[in-house]
Enzyme design. Structure first.
Site, short mmCIF file in Angstrom:
data_model
loop_
_atom_site.label_atom_id
_atom_site.label_comp_id
_atom_site.label_asym_id
_atom_site.label_seq_id
_atom_site.Cartn_x
_atom_site.Cartn_y
_atom_site.Cartn_z
N ASP A 50 31.26 45.51 41.99
CA ASP A 50 32.57 45.44 42.02
C ASP A 50 33.29 46.10 41.06
O ASP A 50 32.73 46.70 40.20
CB ASP A 50 33.25 43.75 41.93
CG ASP A 50 33.17 43.06 42.99
OD1 ASP A 50 32.97 43.47 43.93
OD2 ASP A 50 33.38 41.86 42.84
N LYS A 71 38.11 46.05 45.22
CA LYS A 71 39.17 45.94 46.20
C LYS A 71 40.33 46.95 45.87
O LYS A 71 40.40 47.03 44.47
CB LYS A 71 39.75 44.45 46.12
CG LYS A 71 38.66 43.41 46.18
CD LYS A 71 39.04 42.50 47.36
CE LYS A 71 37.96 41.45 47.80
NZ LYS A 71 37.46 41.03 46.76
N MET A 185 44.35 36.98 35.91
CA MET A 185 45.22 37.87 36.78
C MET A 185 46.83 37.48 36.68
O MET A 185 47.46 37.26 37.93
CB MET A 185 44.54 37.62 38.36
CG MET A 185 43.42 38.15 38.63
SD MET A 185 42.73 37.35 40.21
CE MET A 185 41.82 35.85 39.61
N1 SAH Z 1 34.87 36.60 37.86
C1 SAH Z 1 35.45 36.96 36.95
C2 SAH Z 1 37.14 37.03 37.14
C3 SAH Z 1 37.32 37.84 38.20
S1 SAH Z 1 38.99 37.75 38.51
C4 SAH Z 1 35.24 36.38 35.47
O1 SAH Z 1 34.36 35.09 35.36
O2 SAH Z 1 35.53 36.70 34.49
C5 SAH Z 1 39.64 39.09 37.80
C6 SAH Z 1 40.46 39.03 36.33
O3 SAH Z 1 39.61 38.42 35.59
C7 SAH Z 1 41.37 39.96 35.67
O4 SAH Z 1 42.60 40.45 36.38
C8 SAH Z 1 41.42 39.44 34.33
O5 SAH Z 1 42.56 38.44 34.57
C9 SAH Z 1 40.17 38.72 33.92
N2 SAH Z 1 39.06 39.60 33.55
C10 SAH Z 1 37.93 40.04 33.96
N3 SAH Z 1 37.27 40.86 33.18
C11 SAH Z 1 38.06 40.94 32.01
C12 SAH Z 1 38.23 41.73 30.79
N4 SAH Z 1 37.07 42.54 30.50
N5 SAH Z 1 39.18 41.65 30.01
C13 SAH Z 1 40.48 40.97 30.32
N6 SAH Z 1 40.31 40.41 31.53
C14 SAH Z 1 39.31 40.26 32.50
#
Ligand code: SAH
Length: 282
Positions: A50, A71, A185
């Site tokens: 992803d 996406k 998000m």
């Molecule tokens: N499965 C992922 C989340 C995916 S949804 C998890 O467990 O972390 C995507 C959202 O995750 C982003 O929009 C943000 O809100 C958050 N996110 C993921 N990686 C991030 C990062 N390195 N820094 C800040 N927010 C992050």
């Protein structure tokens, strides 16, 4: 460095042809991968990854074909179905398939949907959890997800729904009952989210942090309040990925901003929540 290192002695599972391993890659810093993830990277024939997966992590799998499945707006649900079905096809072609997702695959990662499709098509799966951004990212910002005497619960919330609009959890219940809110998000809808929380009783002065690109070299953190968060995001020009963190735990950053301290910044307050005073009275 890792190419030449053996994994620590243990019965590490071997990836069989026709299997899909659905694996979290953590929030960004490659050091936050699990050893199961590293074991998978070394064996996979193909990696379907992803947008949030760092490229350098893929470099640890030179043998594997890499397929980008990020996406890009449009129709997320149709695309999601295509991704799931392409995993089925790759597995049926006898590949060892590593499905690599940012953070944890089962936390706002649609991992459940993909795994369900695989199981429905009789494709065997292994699930490898990862460190979710809402925990690992907060830690890199110096914000403990729980802190004794401050919060007994933490709530993970998604800020937008399937169609990209602001999500509609029960904001009233969250405002009343959730001591620390960690919103994924949520950046694009920060104004609506803070308005909903304030309308339902949260103070506009409540401490908040926006943690952007957490655990990566370009990590940036805005310290703000619920009332000013949206304007501060706008003024900063920062872009997702980011977490919104709402609650008094954020104040702990004044003593625990360990990354800032590594860069030479001073500790701003040794006891920002005044816990010593609370302990002395109790
Ligand atoms: N499965 C992922 C989340 C995916 S949804 C998890 O467990 O972390 C995507 C959202 O995750 C982003 O929009 C943000 O809100 C958050 N996110 C993921 N990686 C991030 C990062 N390195 N820094 C800040 N927010 C992050």
């Amino acid at each position: 460095m890792f190419d030449s290192l053996p994994l620590p002695p243990h019965q590490w599972p071997s990836m069989q042809p026709g299997w899909v391993w659905l694996c979290g890659a953590g929030p960004g810093d490659p050091g936050l991968l699990t050893i199961h993830a590293l074991n998978a990277l070394r064996q996979a024939d193909v990696i379907v990854y992803d947008a949030l997966v760092q490229e350098c992590i893929l470099d640890w799998a030179p043998q594997a074909e890499k397929v980008y499945a990020g996406k890009r707006g449009g129709k997320p649900s149709a695309l999601q179905r295509d991704i799931s079905l392409s995993l089925v096809e790759l597995a049926r072609a006898g590949k060892r398939v590593l499905r690599l997702k940012g953070g944890d695959p089962f936390v706002f990662g649609r991992g459940g949907e993909e795994a369900q499709t695989l199981v429905q098509h009789r494709v065997p799966v292994r699930i490898i959890p990862g460190i979710t951004a809402g925990i690992g990212g907060l830690a890199y910002a110096g914000i403990p997800a729980t802190h004794r005497g401050v919060n007994q619960s933490v709530t993970f919330v998604t800020g937008h729904d399937q169609s990209g609009n602001v999500s509609s959890p029960n904001w009233k219940a969250l405002a009343e009952g959730s001591q620390l809110l960690v919103i994924y998000m949520g950046m694009k809808h920060a104004a609506q989210i803070s308005a909903a929380l304030i309308e339902n009783g949260r103070s506009a002065d409540e401490p908040c942090a926006v943690v952007c690109n957490a655990t990566m070299p370009r990590q940036q953190v805005i310290e703000t309040t619920l009332g000013t968060m949206a304007a501060d995001i706008e003024a900063s020009g920062l872009e997702p990925p980011a977490l919104l963190c709402i609650g008094r735990n954020v104040l702990m950053r004044q003593v625990l901003d360990w990354q800032g301290q590594m860069g030479g910044e001073a500790v701003r307050d040794m006891d920002p929540l005044n816990m010593d005073a609370v302990a002395a009275v109790a």
